[in-house]
Design a protein around this motif. Structure first.
Motif, short mmCIF file in Angstrom:
data_model
loop_
_atom_site.label_atom_id
_atom_site.label_comp_id
_atom_site.label_asym_id
_atom_site.label_seq_id
_atom_site.Cartn_x
_atom_site.Cartn_y
_atom_site.Cartn_z
N GLY A 336 1.02 -1.14 -0.06
CA GLY A 336 0.18 -0.06 0.07
C GLY A 336 0.90 1.19 -0.05
N ILE A 337 1.98 1.29 0.27
CA ILE A 337 2.95 2.25 0.02
C ILE A 337 3.92 2.22 -1.12
CG2 ILE A 337 4.75 3.57 1.40
CD1 ILE A 337 3.53 2.46 4.01
N ALA A 338 4.14 3.35 -1.81
CA ALA A 338 5.03 3.36 -2.98
C ALA A 338 6.36 3.78 -2.45
CB ALA A 338 4.37 4.33 -3.91
N LEU A 339 7.28 3.09 -3.05
CA LEU A 339 8.76 3.42 -2.70
C LEU A 339 9.49 4.05 -3.98
CD1 LEU A 339 11.19 3.05 -0.77
CD2 LEU A 339 11.63 0.75 -1.69
N ASP A 340 10.08 5.13 -3.45
CA ASP A 340 11.00 5.63 -4.58
C ASP A 340 12.41 5.95 -3.82
OD1 ASP A 340 8.75 6.03 -6.31
OD2 ASP A 340 8.25 8.19 -5.64
N VAL A 341 13.24 5.43 -4.87
CA VAL A 341 14.87 5.44 -4.45
C VAL A 341 15.38 6.50 -5.39
CG1 VAL A 341 16.86 4.39 -3.97
CG2 VAL A 341 14.92 3.13 -3.45
N VAL A 342 15.68 7.53 -5.19
CA VAL A 342 16.44 8.35 -6.10
C VAL A 342 17.90 8.64 -5.69
CG1 VAL A 342 16.35 10.63 -7.18
CG2 VAL A 342 14.15 9.60 -6.42
N LEU A 343 18.86 8.26 -6.48
CA LEU A 343 20.29 8.15 -6.01
C LEU A 343 21.05 9.00 -7.00
CD1 LEU A 343 20.66 4.44 -5.73
CD2 LEU A 343 19.89 6.02 -3.96
N ASP A 344 21.77 9.80 -6.30
CA ASP A 344 22.61 10.93 -7.27
C ASP A 344 23.83 10.06 -7.31
OD1 ASP A 344 24.34 12.98 -8.09
OD2 ASP A 344 23.68 14.20 -6.45
N PRO A 345 24.32 9.90 -8.66
CA PRO A 345 25.62 9.16 -9.02
C PRO A 345 26.77 9.95 -8.62
CG PRO A 345 24.34 10.04 -11.00
CD PRO A 345 23.38 10.31 -9.96
N GLY A 376 0.66 5.66 1.03
CA GLY A 376 1.17 6.69 1.14
C GLY A 376 2.36 6.68 0.09
N ARG A 377 3.46 7.46 0.22
CA ARG A 377 4.74 7.28 -0.62
C ARG A 377 5.83 7.47 0.35
NH1 ARG A 377 5.73 7.34 -5.86
NH2 ARG A 377 3.47 7.44 -6.30
N LEU A 378 6.80 6.54 0.30
CA LEU A 378 8.28 6.80 0.97
C LEU A 378 9.15 6.88 -0.18
CD1 LEU A 378 9.84 6.40 3.62
CD2 LEU A 378 9.94 3.80 3.08
N THR A 379 9.96 7.86 0.30
CA THR A 379 11.11 8.24 -0.72
C THR A 379 12.35 8.25 0.00
OG1 THR A 379 9.57 9.64 -1.86
CG2 THR A 379 11.95 10.13 -2.34
N MET A 380 13.32 7.55 -0.57
CA MET A 380 14.85 7.54 -0.33
C MET A 380 15.61 8.39 -1.19
SD MET A 380 15.54 4.20 1.99
CE MET A 380 14.79 4.00 3.42
N THR A 381 16.32 9.34 -0.68
CA THR A 381 17.13 9.80 -1.72
C THR A 381 18.92 10.12 -1.38
OG1 THR A 381 16.68 12.25 -1.03
CG2 THR A 381 15.24 11.29 -2.62
N THR A 382 19.59 10.19 -2.10
CA THR A 382 20.95 10.65 -1.77
C THR A 382 21.46 11.88 -2.51
OG1 THR A 382 22.20 9.44 -3.51
CG2 THR A 382 21.67 8.24 -1.35
N ARG A 383 22.26 12.69 -1.83
CA ARG A 383 22.80 13.76 -2.77
C ARG A 383 24.19 14.33 -1.93
NH1 ARG A 383 18.90 16.31 0.69
NH2 ARG A 383 19.67 18.27 1.64
N GLN A 384 25.03 15.19 -2.40
CA GLN A 384 26.00 15.54 -1.84
C GLN A 384 25.90 17.07 -1.73
OE1 GLN A 384 29.56 13.59 -3.03
NE2 GLN A 384 31.12 15.24 -2.52
N VAL A 385 26.28 17.60 -0.35
CA VAL A 385 26.35 18.88 -0.11
C VAL A 385 27.86 19.27 0.53
CG1 VAL A 385 24.00 18.92 0.21
CG2 VAL A 385 25.60 18.59 2.15
N THR A 386 28.09 20.65 0.25
CA THR A 386 29.21 21.14 0.71
C THR A 386 29.08 22.34 1.87
OG1 THR A 386 30.57 20.68 -1.11
CG2 THR A 386 31.52 22.32 0.19
N VAL A 387 29.49 22.28 3.04
CA VAL A 387 29.28 23.17 3.80
C VAL A 387 30.42 23.92 3.84
CG1 VAL A 387 28.99 23.63 6.07
CG2 VAL A 387 27.80 21.55 5.16
N PRO A 388 30.49 25.27 3.29
CA PRO A 388 31.96 25.94 3.31
C PRO A 388 32.35 26.48 4.46
CG PRO A 388 30.07 27.26 2.39
CD PRO A 388 29.52 25.91 2.77
N ASP A 389 31.47 26.94 5.47
CA ASP A 389 31.99 27.34 6.62
C ASP A 389 31.16 26.71 7.81
OD1 ASP A 389 33.78 29.56 5.71
OD2 ASP A 389 31.88 30.45 4.88
N PRO A 390 31.69 26.77 8.90
CA PRO A 390 30.90 25.94 10.22
C PRO A 390 29.42 26.61 10.33
CG PRO A 390 33.33 26.20 10.71
CD PRO A 390 33.15 27.12 9.55
N ILE A 391 28.72 25.94 10.32
CA ILE A 391 27.38 26.28 10.72
C ILE A 391 26.60 25.72 12.09
CG2 ILE A 391 26.76 27.06 8.33
CD1 ILE A 391 25.17 24.43 8.09
N VAL A 392 25.59 26.48 12.57
CA VAL A 392 24.82 25.80 13.49
C VAL A 392 23.48 25.55 13.15
CG1 VAL A 392 23.81 25.93 15.82
CG2 VAL A 392 26.03 26.96 15.17
#
Length: 608
Positions: A336-345, A376-392
């Motif tokens: 009953g739940i759709a699974l989406d997997v979106v992977l950033d190569p 409903g819908r369950l989505t799993m994704t991957t992505r890459q981010v860069t944190v240039p300076d320390p953040i809170v």
């Protein structure tokens, strides 16, 4: 700078002289034009014009005007004024000029002070407002609208209590009554909840005093400071301290419980070997061992929350780890739940324990499934981010660097702010009584933090939930470690020094190793083990030590023995992870005599 000051001085002198000459001509012309009006007071026009010049130009043009008036009325008028009268008029005008100039300076200072006050009010990030005795806002600085998202014009004339949430109304009324009873000079500080234009709640520190004019109370002066973020951070700090305390308690309980489980599973294994596979009671012993294994998993969850479980991190591809879970997760969450997997190569590699990462994602998927009982819908994704300076973010300081973000989002019922603030607490659950242990998200939190990552949740009632897991990218391109092949034999004849403060675990280890042919020296604590090490230093081949022991820990014991024999081999055992600074062979509790013998043989046959 000096030349500029000189030029300014000359400019002011010429301006004063010009004003005085012009004023004298005007006064002299008025005396000639209106002789009947002026009468016997021809000096009056000069005094009037001189006063005006003083009022607008300062003392210097006024004094020059008085001098020119004295000259004009004495020698230039027809008939001229007697010198004694002109001198008297001039002397009378001097204090007048000083008085007018003083008044002018006072007015200018007042205007300058008011201008500075207005400027400071507008620069302030605090709300500064004035309201009358009826509580209606008379004036407010620019921070007022910024605080609640209101339009400034819409606030003027409204009662300030309208912007206070009902639960704080009485508090504000009582504070103002107290001020009126105390009289001028007093102030009241209180913390109230305000209502923003969008309906949000703003926690504010409010300080109020009486406004007084000519000795009469005319209203209230109030300074309002937004402390919503500060209170949120304080709550997060308290929550973190509470979780840390519970973590220490959980770690201590897990350590003792692991010793009991080691004894139960170990002696059950010995009993099973003695009974034989076909004995009528063999199945019961197997049930005991299965129950012990389930209890061990629960202990591992406690240790994951307390960040003391043993991790086996390897360099892995997060996309591969998530993709492998796809078919398993679909069976777990149901059709009953759709699974989406979106992977950033383009994502990089991370260092994590594959089994623990799997547990994290499965726990999040189970929670998402429970939040979508109607589908409903369950989505799993991957992505890459860069944190240039320390953040809170969320009260945590995120170091600069590259991160792989694994996000798990659902379209379920969502959570309110109160629930979000507690979801990582151990034993907190929104499920009905008897369903769930309340350790799922606490385990997730512990695993992510112990892996050097961060976790945040974003949710609203009716709009679903999204968890974001930040894992630091690794530059290590090494391959994943392969499982060691099981040693062909677990028997041996070497001498082993066993240091364990739990009597059941010590007995199990000693009997198990003796049964495999080893010579064993058993010690009930670190001090006794050290004494045995001194006595049998050259004959001991390996030290098997519990990490946590009273008085002398296993780590300290090994340090002292290695001062005497640096090359001696060591195998640590514990229900906790080793400190990050320690790299040594490790055996996780609970263990069986066979698993102990295998680990021992691996260390003895391996490199030093």
């Amino acid at each position: 700078m000096y030349n500029g000051a000189v030029r300014e001085w000359h400019r002011r002198r010429w301006l004063s002289l010009s004003l005085a000459v012009a004023g004298a001509l005007v006064a002299w012309g008025a005396s000639h034009a209106f002789p009947l009006l002026v009468g016997r007071l021809p000096f009056a026009p000069f005094m009037i014009v001189g006063g005006l010049l003083t009022l607008y130009g300062g003392r210097e043009p006024g004094l020059l005007m008085a001098l020119l008036g004295l000259i004009a009325t004495t020698w230039m008028l027809d008939p001229p004024v007697r010198p004694i009268e002109s001198v008297g008029a001039a002397l009378i005008s001097l204090p007048t000029i000083w008085f007018i100039d003083g008044h002018r300076r006072a007015v200018r200072a007042l205007h300058e002070s008011e201008r500075r006050y207005q400027h400071l009010c507008e620069l302030s990030s605090d709300v500064i407002l004035n309201d009358d005795l009826e509580g209606r806002i008379v004036s407010i600085n620019g921070a007022g609208p910024r605080l609640g998202g209101y339009v400034a014009e819409s606030m003027i004339g409204r009662r300030s209590v309208e912007f206070v949430l009902p639960e704080s109304h009485q508090q504000v009324i009582e504070a103002r009554r107290k001020l009126l009873a105390t009289g001028p000079g007093g102030a009241v500080a209180l913390e109230v909840n305000l209502r923003g234009a969008d309906g949000s709640t703003i926690v504010a520190d409010v300080r109020t005093g009486l406004a007084v004019s000519d000795g009469r109370v005319t209203g209230f002066h109030t300074v309002v400071r937004d402390i919503t973020d500060r209170r949120r951070l304080e709550e997060q700090l308290r929550q973190g301290q509470k979780m840390e305390a519970i973590g220490r308690l959980a770690g201590g309980v897990a350590h003792d419980f692991n010793n009991l489980l080691t004894a139960i599973v170990g002696f059950s294994d010995i009993a099973l070997d003695g009974l034989g596979a076909n004995h009528p009671q063999a199945q019961n012993v197997r049930h005991i061992m299965e129950a012990t294994d389930q209890a061990s998993q629960l202990v591992r969850q406690l240790l994951a929350f307390s960040r003391r479980q043993v991790l086996q991190p390897v360099v892995l591809d997060p996309n591969e780890a998530v993709a492998k879970l796809g078919s398993l997760l679909q069976r777990l969450i149901g059709s009953g739940i759709a699974l989406d997997v979106v992977l950033d190569p383009r994502v990089g590699r991370i260092t994590a324990d594959p089994s623990q990462l799997t547990q994290v994602l499965m726990n999040l998927a189970v929670n998402a499934r429970d939040a979508m009982p109607e589908g409903g819908r369950l989505t799993m994704t991957t992505r890459q981010v860069t944190v240039p300076d320390p953040i809170v973010r969320g009260g945590a300081r995120v170091a600069a660097g590259s991160y792989v973000v694994v996000a798990v989002a659902d379209t379920g019922c969502g959570m309110d702010q109160g629930t979000q603030a507690r979801i990582f607490e151990p034993f907190f659950t929104t499920k009905p009584e008897g369903e769930g242990t309340g350790l799922g998200l606490a385990t997730v939190y512990g695993i992510v933090k112990q892996s050097g990552g961060y976790i945040w949740v974003d949710s609203e009632p009716g709009r679903g939930t999204q968890f974001e897991l930040y894992f630091p990218c690794t530059s290590d391109a090494g391959e994943q470690s392969a499982e060691h092949a099981e040693t062909a034999t677990i028997r041996g004849s070497e001498t082993v020094l066993v240091a364990e403060d739990d009597p059941f675990v010590l007995q199990l280890a000693v009997e198990g190793l003796l049964a495999q042919g080893y010579r064993v020296l058993g010690a009930a604590d670190g001090a006794q083990a050290l004494a045995l090490a001194h006595e049998h230093l050259q004959s001991i081949d390996l030290v098997l030590a519990d990490v946590a022991m009273p008085a002398l820990s296993g780590l300290d014991l090994v340090d002292r023995i290695r001062q005497l024999r640096p090359a001696i081999k060591v195998l640590f055992m514990s229900g906790h992870a080793l400190p990050p600074s320690v790299s040594a062979p490790f055996l996780w509790k609970p263990f069986t005599p066979h698993s102990l013998a295998r680990a021992l043989r691996t260390v003895l046959d391996g490199a030093n």
